[in-house]
Design a protein around this motif. Sequence first.
Motif, mmCIF file in Angstrom:
data_model
loop_
_atom_site.group_PDB
_atom_site.id
_atom_site.type_symbol
_atom_site.label_atom_id
_atom_site.label_comp_id
_atom_site.label_asym_id
_atom_site.label_seq_id
_atom_site.Cartn_x
_atom_site.Cartn_y
_atom_site.Cartn_z
ATOM 1 N N LEU A 172 42.789 36.059 45.392
ATOM 2 C CA LEU A 172 42.103 35.875 44.674
ATOM 3 C C LEU A 172 41.340 36.726 43.751
ATOM 4 O O LEU A 172 41.205 37.544 44.645
ATOM 5 C CB LEU A 172 40.989 35.711 45.460
ATOM 6 C CG LEU A 172 39.683 34.676 44.240
ATOM 7 C CD1 LEU A 172 39.685 33.630 43.853
ATOM 8 C CD2 LEU A 172 38.168 35.372 45.301
ATOM 9 N N PHE A 173 42.291 36.307 42.810
ATOM 10 C CA PHE A 173 42.169 37.989 41.577
ATOM 11 C C PHE A 173 40.995 37.282 40.715
ATOM 12 O O PHE A 173 40.847 36.593 40.222
ATOM 13 C CB PHE A 173 43.273 38.367 41.009
ATOM 14 C CG PHE A 173 44.272 38.654 41.683
ATOM 15 C CD1 PHE A 173 44.530 40.116 42.274
ATOM 16 C CD2 PHE A 173 44.741 38.114 42.446
ATOM 17 C CE1 PHE A 173 45.342 40.474 43.199
ATOM 18 C CE2 PHE A 173 46.405 38.883 43.333
ATOM 19 C CZ PHE A 173 45.956 39.755 43.476
ATOM 20 N N ALA A 210 39.384 40.450 44.386
ATOM 21 C CA ALA A 210 38.642 40.008 44.860
ATOM 22 C C ALA A 210 38.235 39.074 46.516
ATOM 23 O O ALA A 210 37.111 38.910 47.123
ATOM 24 C CB ALA A 210 37.911 38.300 44.288
ATOM 25 N N GLY A 211 39.699 38.982 46.987
ATOM 26 C CA GLY A 211 39.918 38.662 47.698
ATOM 27 C C GLY A 211 40.534 38.009 48.874
ATOM 28 O O GLY A 211 41.832 38.132 47.441
ATOM 29 N N LEU A 252 39.292 37.799 54.089
ATOM 30 C CA LEU A 252 38.593 38.662 53.465
ATOM 31 C C LEU A 252 37.859 38.144 51.991
ATOM 32 O O LEU A 252 38.880 37.712 51.271
ATOM 33 C CB LEU A 252 39.231 39.907 53.243
ATOM 34 C CG LEU A 252 38.113 40.988 53.180
ATOM 35 C CD1 LEU A 252 37.216 41.149 53.751
ATOM 36 C CD2 LEU A 252 39.343 41.603 52.746
ATOM 37 N N ILE A 253 36.251 37.517 52.093
ATOM 38 C CA ILE A 253 36.407 37.922 50.678
ATOM 39 C C ILE A 253 35.888 39.540 50.890
ATOM 40 O O ILE A 253 34.690 39.721 51.024
ATOM 41 C CB ILE A 253 35.270 36.586 50.351
ATOM 42 C CG1 ILE A 253 35.893 35.431 50.078
ATOM 43 C CG2 ILE A 253 35.134 36.979 48.510
ATOM 44 C CD1 ILE A 253 37.150 34.973 49.580
ATOM 45 N N LEU A 254 35.791 40.552 49.179
ATOM 46 C CA LEU A 254 34.838 41.204 49.196
ATOM 47 C C LEU A 254 33.243 40.960 48.398
ATOM 48 O O LEU A 254 32.927 39.986 48.103
ATOM 49 C CB LEU A 254 35.528 42.410 47.931
ATOM 50 C CG LEU A 254 36.876 42.589 48.340
ATOM 51 C CD1 LEU A 254 37.552 43.458 46.946
ATOM 52 C CD2 LEU A 254 37.338 43.487 49.481
ATOM 53 N N PRO A 255 32.114 41.872 49.292
ATOM 54 C CA PRO A 255 31.003 41.650 49.504
ATOM 55 C C PRO A 255 30.673 40.992 47.710
ATOM 56 O O PRO A 255 29.768 40.226 47.617
ATOM 57 C CB PRO A 255 30.284 42.571 49.884
ATOM 58 C CG PRO A 255 31.672 42.912 51.004
ATOM 59 C CD PRO A 255 32.795 43.504 50.234
ATOM 60 N N PRO A 256 30.918 42.100 47.461
ATOM 61 C CA PRO A 256 30.260 41.647 45.558
ATOM 62 C C PRO A 256 30.379 40.308 44.929
ATOM 63 O O PRO A 256 29.778 39.409 43.996
ATOM 64 C CB PRO A 256 31.234 42.810 44.504
ATOM 65 C CG PRO A 256 31.399 43.768 45.247
ATOM 66 C CD PRO A 256 32.243 43.214 46.317
ATOM 67 N N HIS A 300 33.788 30.399 46.777
ATOM 68 C CA HIS A 300 35.093 31.197 46.848
ATOM 69 C C HIS A 300 35.450 30.992 47.946
ATOM 70 O O HIS A 300 36.678 31.048 47.999
ATOM 71 C CB HIS A 300 34.638 32.768 46.607
ATOM 72 C CG HIS A 300 34.806 33.342 45.348
ATOM 73 N ND1 HIS A 300 35.097 32.411 43.707
ATOM 74 C CD2 HIS A 300 33.337 34.113 44.963
ATOM 75 C CE1 HIS A 300 34.423 33.869 42.529
ATOM 76 N NE2 HIS A 300 33.672 34.057 43.355
ATOM 77 N N GLY A 301 34.850 31.524 49.215
ATOM 78 C CA GLY A 301 35.571 31.071 50.469
ATOM 79 C C GLY A 301 36.503 29.215 50.473
ATOM 80 O O GLY A 301 37.303 28.704 50.723
#
Length: 546
Positions: A307-308, A324-325, A351-355, A361-362
């Motif tokens: 995910l970008f 992003a993940g 993994l999805i980055l916290p921001p 998104h998940g």
Amino acid sequence: QLTTNQNTADSEDEDMAEASPAADDGGKEPVAGLSAASSCIRFSLAAPSTEEGGAPAPASSPFRPVYTHQSFEGECLPGWRPVPDAEDESREIYRRWGGTSPEGLHPSYRRCGEGGDGLDVRVTLAPSCGGCRVEVRAEKLQPEESEGTEPAPKRKKVSFGGEGLPPDDDAPKPQKMEIREIVRQLALGLPPIALVHVNGAARDEWTTDVGGSNGADNAENSEDCKGGAGVNALSQPVGRVLQTYRRKVKGESAEDAKFAMTVADGADPAVARYHNAIQPLARWFIETADGIDTTDASRGAWKVLYLFRCHDDSASSSPRWSLAGYITLLHVTSPFHKPRPGIIVRICQALILPPYHRAGHGSAMLQCIHDYADKYEKSEGSTSGMGIVEVNVEDPAPAFVALRDSVDYRRFLTTYCDGEGNAGNLDYLTKYNVTDKEYFLPIPEEDLLSVAGALRVTKRQAQIIHEIYKLDQLERAKQANGLGDGETIQRAETAYRLMVKRSLRSLRIEELGACSGNKEKQKELLAKWFDETLAHYRRLLAGKRS
């Protein structure tokens, strides 16, 4: 390894991360900023410059790791404490988390020692997450006693077991961890480090960046990385774009940002280099995360769903992309799979980055995996003639279980149900009313396999979907007063409870058999599992109705 052991999440979308020291208060899942080590470390994502030669956009709001045990034993940095503001924040997090320590701090603080110096470690990740810089600030928390000053009275020592103990002058003091060793341990969970500053002084000999590359062949590499000026952005996403969409980014007032989901072949050397650079970050957010070799085909073929985020996608400018993940996907051929042979895709790490948490998104990525599976046979699977017959999850954490069940139930409703949520396409669900005892009989094996095959899920997951659906029908009937008197409602609820308990007993028969005690103890355990399952289903349904 994960996965989905992921504390990365979005509630409905708790994207995704279990026996870590952080979970020692009643087995609760840890959270960011809880432990002593977590409160010493903060991450931020650098943003690419929006104009050629212009100033970089501000970095993301800082976020702290959830898990630190893979880098720091006991989840602390011996001899160091978080700076006062961070420790106060950690105390409040521990209170909200429901911790029971008499000192009001996570037990990892016990290993910090009395007093100690304050430490604040800031890790700034390049937009691609293929590189980073580390800034360390150390400060004295307590002034040294001057000559002739009365020493401070020794306060009563409080153990984390709850008992008051007298001070022990002979107790061994933790040996203070050297800052260089702290950076070395940090590096285990970071992409290549391009720069290290300690109290403003450069420590070039501590960097781990070899050749200044962030692992991606299409990345922008420059000396500006050492200043953290938002470089090492990607000029294009890694992999083949499957889908794009727009979504609000929390904390930003700008219009919705553009995101792209791509699939990349792990056997591609360029993809492998990029993924090797970014995957250490998972250690901070997935409890059992470890590295994978995406070029290793001994278990199957690896692909990665990335995910970008796109920065400045206007026609007058060249867009830059940031990570992003990601979700790693293992493709395994299963010649004996029922009802038909094919490829099983196993979700191994998510993994999805916290921001980017709590923005959907998940669920979007999980739905994208199923869309990819639907089209696989006509595209990538055309050479082998085999399609994807199942998507499953390796060792999912509770947050990811909730995400998967939510997405799968939504897909079930879309495939089989009308606008009112009634499964008119499935005769065995419409043959009886919810008040009939037969409504809660086990689903016929053939029908269960048919739904599992159509949705590309496991048979067990198809069973869960049916249990959620029948609970939904039961609750709807109760709200519409369609069950009549209280005795009829009680009979229907009892039939539902027995149906779910039979399913749980079959699934966890070994755990029941290992339960010490008599049959009453087994009944208590089964009742506990049912209550947990029912609460989980109700939370999921409440999310669908809100």
